[in-house]
Design a protein around this motif. Structure first.
Motif, mmCIF file in Angstrom:
data_model
loop_
_atom_site.group_PDB
_atom_site.id
_atom_site.type_symbol
_atom_site.label_atom_id
_atom_site.label_comp_id
_atom_site.label_asym_id
_atom_site.label_seq_id
_atom_site.Cartn_x
_atom_site.Cartn_y
_atom_site.Cartn_z
ATOM 1 N N SER A 118 0.846 -1.194 0.000
ATOM 2 C CA SER A 118 0.000 0.000 0.000
ATOM 3 C C SER A 118 0.879 1.241 0.000
ATOM 4 O O SER A 118 1.943 1.267 0.619
ATOM 5 N N PHE A 119 0.400 2.279 -0.688
ATOM 6 C CA PHE A 119 1.084 3.571 -0.731
ATOM 7 C C PHE A 119 0.035 4.651 -0.527
ATOM 8 O O PHE A 119 -0.848 4.837 -1.355
ATOM 9 N N LEU A 120 0.131 5.355 0.607
ATOM 10 C CA LEU A 120 -0.810 6.412 0.961
ATOM 11 C C LEU A 120 -0.013 7.709 1.098
ATOM 12 O O LEU A 120 0.506 8.035 2.172
ATOM 13 N N PRO A 121 0.148 8.463 -0.003
ATOM 14 C CA PRO A 121 0.989 9.662 0.060
ATOM 15 C C PRO A 121 0.322 10.774 0.844
ATOM 16 O O PRO A 121 -0.900 10.952 0.800
ATOM 17 N N ALA A 149 4.381 -1.866 8.424
ATOM 18 C CA ALA A 149 3.991 -0.495 8.098
ATOM 19 C C ALA A 149 5.130 0.456 8.429
ATOM 20 O O ALA A 149 5.796 0.315 9.456
ATOM 21 N N VAL A 150 5.344 1.427 7.540
ATOM 22 C CA VAL A 150 6.338 2.482 7.736
ATOM 23 C C VAL A 150 5.663 3.803 7.396
ATOM 24 O O VAL A 150 4.884 3.882 6.439
ATOM 25 N N ALA A 151 5.963 4.842 8.165
ATOM 26 C CA ALA A 151 5.403 6.167 7.893
ATOM 27 C C ALA A 151 6.491 7.213 8.023
ATOM 28 O O ALA A 151 7.539 6.984 8.645
ATOM 29 N N PRO A 174 1.345 13.066 6.922
ATOM 30 C CA PRO A 174 2.143 11.835 6.883
ATOM 31 C C PRO A 174 1.893 11.046 5.601
ATOM 32 O O PRO A 174 0.795 11.053 5.044
ATOM 33 N N SER A 175 2.928 10.355 5.149
ATOM 34 C CA SER A 175 2.805 9.355 4.091
ATOM 35 C C SER A 175 2.981 7.986 4.734
ATOM 36 O O SER A 175 3.819 7.807 5.622
#
Length: 644
Positions: A118-121, A149-151, A174-175
């Motif tokens: 997943s990519f949540l920019p 998960a990484v942010a 945050p991304s």
């Protein structure tokens, strides 16, 4: 490439301070996100927030009491009454967009997900967007077993069940990144370095961690201390290479390639100083991509191999020569790379500015200017005028005209070498040189190389106006002279200096597209990937660029029909596909793609768009087994010296 977040429009009321305490549950395979955001704020009025329309209508509580909200995803409105601190809880859920592994190289404007990750920019409104003077985030993320998960932000807690990051103050939303990763870690002093790679790529981790440690030390010595607590390298299911504060997100397909560690990773690491450490004032132009390209891509190349650095400079100028005038632009207008033309200006021309500035100021003043710029603007926003001020302070020079002509203006100078004569003097030889440029003019220090019986001499001629004449006193008799043969100036290449390349056709919106043979759907898809400015299907038009794409025999027939030469002998019969450039009668550029069958055409879809600087290529399936640039012609910027 620095990740450029989606601009956030100003909303109705501005609160002095807003704190987010977010609990996010994300299932990548199901593409489902569920969020509870407990927001603490002070003030009264109408709280307005934006949220992606992919999510269901959010439920809202104020200090534990449910309330009705008005509006729509572009602006949900919550009435806030009374003074003092308020706690607003926003809860919502919904599906994320599909994450397409075949997507473009610049990320996306929507939060996306797939079984691969997943990519949540930040800026994609997957979190409530609220206008505030100061913002802080605490983000807790929960994902299924087998995922990590990484942010962006500071890692403050990590358990098998959840991961917590914080940012206070936060300069952007945050991304969030999720993947089926193994994590490897090492410490470099107080810096935590990590890789998050899929198990089949885990063997690359040690090399990546070593490069990260080495390059962070290198740039710290050049600029100043690294501004974040660590650095992570994340494998992406997308074909991207994006830099964020404290991490980079790189497509898994390219992670094994050597150039990633040698050039691309240092580029992304340097963005922690330029773009994330000093933020860009986009209203006055994006300076950080050019400075990062100059110090990382070019700087490392120049240290390793000066001749390769010369070829890099020539490549930048050759790309600029392929750029149609109507697609040219100024550095003030460059915001982000959204297509190939923007890269030529915002990366290449901008990098050239710093190259020319170092040549003008000298190494010491330039290096001190870089450090002063960092000291003045660390964790702040800065623009071109701030760079100018730093370099003026360390050099003692007034640089207003230099920055104006390279930052604010569109275009580049066109040099001429009009005359070169010599005569004997008592002390040796006097070489008289007349040089010029087109209009509008630039103030230039033009490098010249003089060939003599005793070797090569290097001099500089100041050119301020349409032309100038200079006399150079020499000990040895001059034989020939060349203007800027090492490409130290950003300029238009002279006729003969610029051999044809693919970008002569792919960047020009006037290009005509001729598809031939039985697999025109595959040829059309390839053309869509290649043509940066689009193309018009149909028969050739005299004087305009032409692209011919199809199967080998049909391409040969089309070339004969239109009076064009067949495949060059050096390429004929090689590989499964051949690509080359040529010139039509009258000089218009031609790009030819001849593939043996449908599979050979389809194999070019991903690799071929990355070879715009080449004149010819031979592919065996997806692999480019041969490539190169046609030899340049005679340059009018070199002359044999005549005796008076």
């Amino acid at each position: 490439m620095l990740a450029t977040l989606v601009p956030i429009p100003a909303l109705a009321a501005t609160f002095p301070e807003v704190g987010h305490d977010i609990d996010a549950r994300l299932d990548p395979a199901a593409r489902r996100l569920e969020v509870t955001d407990e927001i603490t704020l002070t003030g009264d009025g109408t709280l307005e927030f934006r949220l992606s329309p992919r999510f269901a209508r959010p439920s809202v509580e104020i200090d534990g009491a449910a309330i009705e909200i008005a509006g729509n995803p572009d602006g949900w409105r919550v009435p806030i009454q009374g003074t003092g601190e308020k706690r607003v809880t926003i809860t919502y859920l919904g599906p994320l967009a599909p994450l397409d592994a075949g997507g473009g190289p610049f990320g996306g404007e929507e939060a996306g997900s797939s079984p691969m990750g997943s990519f949540l920019p930040g800026g994609a409104a997957w979190l409530p967007v609220i206008d505030a003077e100061r913002v802080a985030y605490r983000l807790t993320v929960r994902v299924p077993a087998g995922f990590r998960a990484v942010a962006t932000g500071t890692l403050i807690e990590e358990t098998p069940e959840h991961t917590v990051y914080s940012a206070a103050p936060a300069f952007e939303e945050p991304s969030l990144f999720v993947g089926p990763w193994d994590m490897r870690e090492r410490w470099a002093g107080n810096l935590r370095l990590r890789t998050y790679f899929e198990p089949d790529l885990a063997g690359l981790s040690d090399d990546y961690l070593q490069v990260a440690e080495d390059q962070i030390k290198r740039f710290s010595d050049l600029i100043g201390p690294y501004p974040f607590q660590g650095f992570s390298i994340l494998s992406a299911p997308l074909p991207v290479g994006l830099g964020f504060a404290g991490l980079t997100y790189i497509g898994r397909q390219v992670l094994p390639l050597p150039f990633m560690r040698g050039q691309s990773l240092p580029h992304e690491i340097l963005h922690n100083w330029w773009g994330n450490g000093v933020r860009v004032d986009y209203a006055t132009g994006n300076w950080c991509e050019g400075l990062t390209t100059y110090m990382a891509d070019y700087g490392l190349t120049a240290e390793r191999d000066p001749e390769a650095a010369r070829e890099m400079r020539f490549g930048w100028l050759r790309d600029y020569a392929a750029l149609p005038e109507e697609r040219d632009g100024s550095l003030v207008d460059f915001k982000a790379r959204v297509h190939g033309a923007a890269k030529i200006i915002g990366y290449d021309k901008s990098a050239y500015l710093f190259l020319m500035l170092r040549d003008r100021l000298g190494d010491d003043a330039f290096d001190r200017g870089i450090r002063l710029f960092w000291e003045r603007h660390r964790l702040r926003q800065a623009g071109w005028s701030d760079l100018r001020a730093a370099f003026e302070a360390t050099s003692g020079q007034e640089l207003g005209e230099f920055f104006h002509q390279w930052v604010a203006r569109t275009g580049a100078p066109r040099l001429r070498l009009d005359e070169a004569t010599t005569k004997r003097t008592r002390g040796g030889h006097a070489l008289t040189v007349r040089i010029g440029q087109g209009s509008p003019t630039y103030r230039l220090d033009v490098p010249v190389v003089i060939e003599t019986a005793g070797g090569k001499l290097r001099r500089t001629i100041a050119l301020d106006g349409l032309e100038t004449t200079a006399t150079l006193d020499l000990d040895a008799e001059p034989v020939a002279i060349a203007l800027d043969p090492d490409y130290r100036l950003f300029r238009h290449l002279a006729p003969g200096e610029a051999p044809p390349i693919l970008r002569d056709v792919t960047l020009d919106p006037r290009t005509r597209l001729l598809l031939v043979g039985p697999h025109q759907d595959a040829a059309r898809e390839l053309a869509g990937r290649l043509m940066d400015a689009g193309a018009t299907a149909g028969r050739p038009v005299a004087g305009t660029p032409l692209a011919i794409i199809g199967t080998t025999a049909d391409v040969a027939e089309a070339l004969a029909e239109h009076g064009l030469r067949d495949v060059p002998a050096a390429l004929g019969g090689k590989g499964t596909a051949r690509v080359w450039t040529a010139s039509a009668e009258g000089g218009a550029p031609v790009l030819v793609v001849a593939a043996d069958d449908r599979a050979s055409l389809e194999a070019l879809l991903r690799p071929l768009p990355h070879y715009g600087r080449q004149s010819y290529l031979v592919f065996q399936g997806r692999e480019a087994v041969d490539r190169g640039v046609w030899p340049p012609g005679a340059s009018p910027l070199r002359r044999t010296v005549t005796a008076e």
